[in-house]
Design an enzyme around this catalytic site. Structure first.
Site, PDB file in Angstrom:
ATOM      1  N   ARG A  63      51.467   8.923  50.967  1.00  0.00           N
ATOM      2  CA  ARG A  63      50.342   9.441  51.753  1.00  0.00           C
ATOM      3  C   ARG A  63      50.619   9.424  53.250  1.00  0.00           C
ATOM      4  O   ARG A  63      49.985  10.169  54.006  1.00  0.00           O
ATOM      5  CB  ARG A  63      49.045   8.688  51.400  1.00  0.00           C
ATOM      6  CG  ARG A  63      48.496   9.102  50.051  1.00  0.00           C
ATOM      7  CD  ARG A  63      47.258   8.314  49.697  1.00  0.00           C
ATOM      8  NE  ARG A  63      47.496   6.896  49.627  1.00  0.00           N
ATOM      9  CZ  ARG A  63      48.072   6.259  48.608  1.00  0.00           C
ATOM     10  NH1 ARG A  63      48.431   6.947  47.538  1.00  0.00           N
ATOM     11  NH2 ARG A  63      48.275   4.964  48.634  1.00  0.00           N
ATOM     12  N   GLU A 100      53.155  -8.127  45.479  1.00  0.00           N
ATOM     13  CA  GLU A 100      52.445  -9.207  44.794  1.00  0.00           C
ATOM     14  C   GLU A 100      53.050  -9.437  43.399  1.00  0.00           C
ATOM     15  O   GLU A 100      53.281 -10.567  42.984  1.00  0.00           O
ATOM     16  CB  GLU A 100      50.958  -8.851  44.682  1.00  0.00           C
ATOM     17  CG  GLU A 100      50.104 -10.055  44.367  1.00  0.00           C
ATOM     18  CD  GLU A 100      48.633  -9.699  44.328  1.00  0.00           C
ATOM     19  OE1 GLU A 100      48.274  -8.580  44.752  1.00  0.00           O
ATOM     20  OE2 GLU A 100      47.847 -10.538  43.858  1.00  0.00           O
TER      21      GLU A 100
HETATM   22  P1  AMP Z   1      51.271  -3.094  52.035  1.00  0.00           P
HETATM   23  O1  AMP Z   1      52.762  -3.016  51.955  1.00  0.00           O
HETATM   24  O2  AMP Z   1      50.710  -4.209  51.243  1.00  0.00           O
HETATM   25  O3  AMP Z   1      50.798  -3.093  53.472  1.00  0.00           O
HETATM   26  O4  AMP Z   1      50.689  -1.800  51.340  1.00  0.00           O
HETATM   27  C1  AMP Z   1      50.655  -0.601  52.023  1.00  0.00           C
HETATM   28  C2  AMP Z   1      51.056   0.556  51.147  1.00  0.00           C
HETATM   29  O5  AMP Z   1      50.406   0.530  49.897  1.00  0.00           O
HETATM   30  C3  AMP Z   1      50.686   1.851  51.815  1.00  0.00           C
HETATM   31  O6  AMP Z   1      51.727   2.794  51.614  1.00  0.00           O
HETATM   32  C4  AMP Z   1      49.401   2.259  51.140  1.00  0.00           C
HETATM   33  O7  AMP Z   1      49.385   3.647  50.883  1.00  0.00           O
HETATM   34  C5  AMP Z   1      49.360   1.472  49.845  1.00  0.00           C
HETATM   35  N1  AMP Z   1      48.118   0.719  49.659  1.00  0.00           N
HETATM   36  C6  AMP Z   1      48.002  -0.630  49.656  1.00  0.00           C
HETATM   37  N2  AMP Z   1      46.760  -1.022  49.387  1.00  0.00           N
HETATM   38  C7  AMP Z   1      46.038   0.105  49.259  1.00  0.00           C
HETATM   39  C8  AMP Z   1      44.645   0.372  48.979  1.00  0.00           C
HETATM   40  N3  AMP Z   1      43.758  -0.607  48.800  1.00  0.00           N
HETATM   41  N4  AMP Z   1      44.255   1.660  48.927  1.00  0.00           N
HETATM   42  C9  AMP Z   1      45.148   2.660  49.089  1.00  0.00           C
HETATM   43  N5  AMP Z   1      46.455   2.473  49.343  1.00  0.00           N
HETATM   44  C10 AMP Z   1      46.906   1.213  49.428  1.00  0.00           C
END
Ligand code: AMP
Length: 175
Positions: A63, A100
């Site tokens: 996205r 996770e």
């Molecule tokens: P993180 O690495 O944990 O910061 O996760 C970020 C990535 O996961 C991004 O590319 C987001 O598109 C996706 N992502 C994580 N959590 C969500 C959520 N609650 N809703 C939509 N996309 C998420």
């Protein structure tokens, strides 16, 4: 919060337990469908970098591409995709990070940025920050510098800015 930002927020819907419990997925597709709101979201990022243009906008699979391509086009700078392992056709640098449950590997073409370049990383959501931190490390593997990490949405609960402490971070909306 500006009226337009409030409209953007109102057009993002929560999908509980997607893709699995206990994730509350931030679904931006209703916002993207509204031309005024999509343009306003892109402009939020463009306005931050129009004075001092970066050498490239890095979009994170998948996205992040939606915003990063539009921002790069509007600024008149290059677009670089950071993709999940195995998707890019040429030689790549790679970074593996912990999720996770399990691990993920991101990759970028070895000639996507040059030593000394200043780049901006763009994604839709900042959660734990692992994804954006891995993208930043890819940029640094090639000797380029991360000028800023930009997100439409920050999920504060996950404290993702801690993993990005080395970089300026901007998030248009916080939850
Ligand atoms: P993180 O690495 O944990 O910061 O996760 C970020 C990535 O996961 C991004 O590319 C987001 O598109 C996706 N992502 C994580 N959590 C969500 C959520 N609650 N809703 C939509 N996309 C998420």
């Amino acid at each position: 919060m500006s009226a337009t930002l409030a409209e953007i927020k109102a057009a993002i819907r929560d999908i509980p337990n997607f893709p699995k419990p206990p994730v509350i997925f931030k679904d931006i597709t209703p916002m993207l469908q509204q031309p005024k709101l999509f343009r306003a979201a892109v402009d939020l990022f463009v306005d931050r970098h129009s004075k001092q243009k970066p050498d490239a906008i890095i979009g994170i699979d998948a996205r992040g591409f939606i915003f990063a391509g539009a921002v790069a086009y509007q600024l008149g700078v290059g677009f670089v995709p950071v993709r999940k392992k195995g998707k890019l056709p040429y030689k790549t640098v790679e970074e593996t990070y912990e999720l996770e449950y399990g691990r993920e590997t991101l990759s970028m073409h070895i000639d996507a940025v040059k030593a000394g370049d200043r780049v901006v990383i763009v994604d839709d959501v900042l959660a734990t920050g692992g994804t954006a931190a891995a993208a930043a490390k890819l940029v640094e593997q090639l000797g380029a510098k991360v000028a800023e990490c930009d997100f439409l949405i920050e999920l504060k609960f996950f404290a993702g800015t801690a993993k990005l402490a080395k970089y300026p971070v901007f998030a248009a909306l916080s939850y």
